[in-house]
Design a protein around this motif. Structure first.
Motif, PDB file in Angstrom:
ATOM      1  N   ALA A  94       0.713  -1.194  -0.005  1.00 23.72           N
ATOM      2  CA  ALA A  94      -0.002   0.049  -0.091  1.00 23.72           C
ATOM      3  C   ALA A  94       0.818   1.243   0.013  1.00 23.72           C
ATOM      4  N   LYS A  95       1.998   1.334   0.773  1.00 19.63           N
ATOM      5  CA  LYS A  95       3.031   2.362   0.641  1.00 19.63           C
ATOM      6  C   LYS A  95       3.409   2.658  -0.680  1.00 19.63           C
ATOM      7  N   TYR A  96       4.006   1.393  -1.319  1.00 21.17           N
ATOM      8  CA  TYR A  96       4.442   1.568  -2.748  1.00 21.17           C
ATOM      9  C   TYR A  96       3.487   2.401  -3.405  1.00 21.17           C
ATOM     10  N   ASP A  97       2.102   1.702  -3.548  1.00 20.30           N
ATOM     11  CA  ASP A  97       1.039   2.066  -4.362  1.00 20.30           C
ATOM     12  C   ASP A  97       0.899   3.863  -4.307  1.00 20.30           C
ATOM     13  N   SER A  98       0.790   4.114  -2.894  1.00 25.87           N
ATOM     14  CA  SER A  98       0.616   5.605  -2.460  1.00 25.87           C
ATOM     15  C   SER A  98       1.646   6.413  -3.045  1.00 25.87           C
ATOM     16  N   VAL A  99       2.890   6.166  -2.800  1.00 28.14           N
ATOM     17  CA  VAL A  99       4.073   7.068  -3.237  1.00 28.14           C
ATOM     18  C   VAL A  99       4.177   7.172  -4.751  1.00 28.14           C
ATOM     19  N   LEU A 100       4.015   5.870  -5.228  1.00 25.39           N
ATOM     20  CA  LEU A 100       3.989   6.145  -6.811  1.00 25.39           C
ATOM     21  C   LEU A 100       3.001   7.083  -7.285  1.00 25.39           C
ATOM     22  N   ARG A 101       1.821   6.808  -6.890  1.00 27.87           N
ATOM     23  CA  ARG A 101       0.684   7.844  -7.350  1.00 27.87           C
ATOM     24  C   ARG A 101       1.038   9.179  -6.874  1.00 27.87           C
ATOM     25  N   LYS A 102       1.494   9.579  -5.624  1.00 25.29           N
ATOM     26  CA  LYS A 102       1.914  10.813  -5.425  1.00 25.29           C
ATOM     27  C   LYS A 102       2.993  11.303  -6.329  1.00 25.29           C
ATOM     28  N   LEU A 103       3.954  10.908  -6.725  1.00 18.40           N
ATOM     29  CA  LEU A 103       4.992  11.034  -7.807  1.00 18.40           C
ATOM     30  C   LEU A 103       4.399  11.420  -9.132  1.00 18.40           C
ATOM     31  N   LEU A 104       3.571  10.275  -9.626  1.00 19.37           N
ATOM     32  CA  LEU A 104       2.977  10.721 -10.822  1.00 19.37           C
ATOM     33  C   LEU A 104       2.056  11.892 -10.898  1.00 19.37           C
TER      34      LEU A 104
END
Length: 165
Positions: free
Chosen positions: A150-160
Motif C-alpha cells: 500500500a505504501k508503494y502504491d501511494s508513493v508512486l501515485r503521489k510521484l505521478l
C-alpha cells in the motif's frame, strides 16, 4: 541489472519498429497494439527528469540523495527510486511488452488514469509505474523501501501526481 532494465526497452523498440514495417502495426503481429499511423504522429522528444532529491524525499518521507540520471537513493545503498524517461513514441512501442512482463513479475497490476496508457505494479519489495503520454513516457521503479504494498502504491501515485498534475 539496471543496464538490462534500460537496454531492454531500447532493443525492444528497435525490434518492434522493424516488425511494424512488415506487419503494419507495432504489436505482437496479431494486428493489436499501437497502429503504425499513430506512431508516426507520436512525440519523439524525451522529457527531462521531473524530480529533485528534495521533492522525492518529501513525497517518500525519508531523505533521498540524487545519484544522477534521475536516480535517487537512501544513502545506505538499500532503497532506491529510478525514473526512466523516453519519448511518447518509444514508450508506446514498448508499453504492451512492459505491461505483460509486469503481470508475470508483480503480485498486483492495475491500470492508471494518467496519460494515454499506464499501469502500476506492486509486490512486497518493489513497485513500478509506467505511463505513456503526449508529454513523454515515464517508468518509475521503487525498490527496498518496505514490505508494504500500500505504501508503494501511494508513493508512486503521489510521484505521478507531480508529473501529470
Amino acid at each position: 541489472m539496471r543496464i538490462g532494465r534500460v537496454l531492454t526497452p531500447v532493443l525492444l523498440a528497435a525490434l518492434l519498429a522493424l516488425s511494424a514495417c512488415s506487419t503494419g502495426s507495432a504489436g505482437d503481429g496479431t494486428g493489436e497494439g499501437t497502429e503504425l499511423g499513430d506512431l508516426t504522429s507520436a512525440n519523439t522528444e524525451t522529457p527531462g527528469c521531473p524530480f529533485t532529491a528534495k521533492q522525492v524525499s518529501e513525497i517518500i518521507g525519508q531523505p533521498m540523495t540524487d545519484q544522477g540520471s534521475c536516480s535517487f537513493g537512501d544513502g545506505k545503498g538499500v532503497a532506491g527510486l529510478t525514473v526512466t524517461t523516453a519519448s511518447e513514441l518509444a514508450g508506446g512501442m514498448t508499453f504492451d511488452y512492459q505491461r505483460d512482463q509486469a503481470g508475470k513479475t508483480y503480485a498486483k497490476v492495475v491500470d492508471l488514469d494518467h496519460g494515454d496508457r499506464g499501469y502500476l505494479a506492486v509486490k512486497d519489495i518493489q513497485a513500478e509505474a509506467v505511463v505513456v503520454s503526449s508529454k513523454g513516457s515515464y517508468t518509475l521503479i521503487m525498490s527496498s523501501f518496505s514490505f508494504d504494498e500500500a505504501k508503494y502504491d501511494s508513493v508512486l501515485r503521489k510521484l505521478l501526481g507531480v508529473v501529470f498534475g
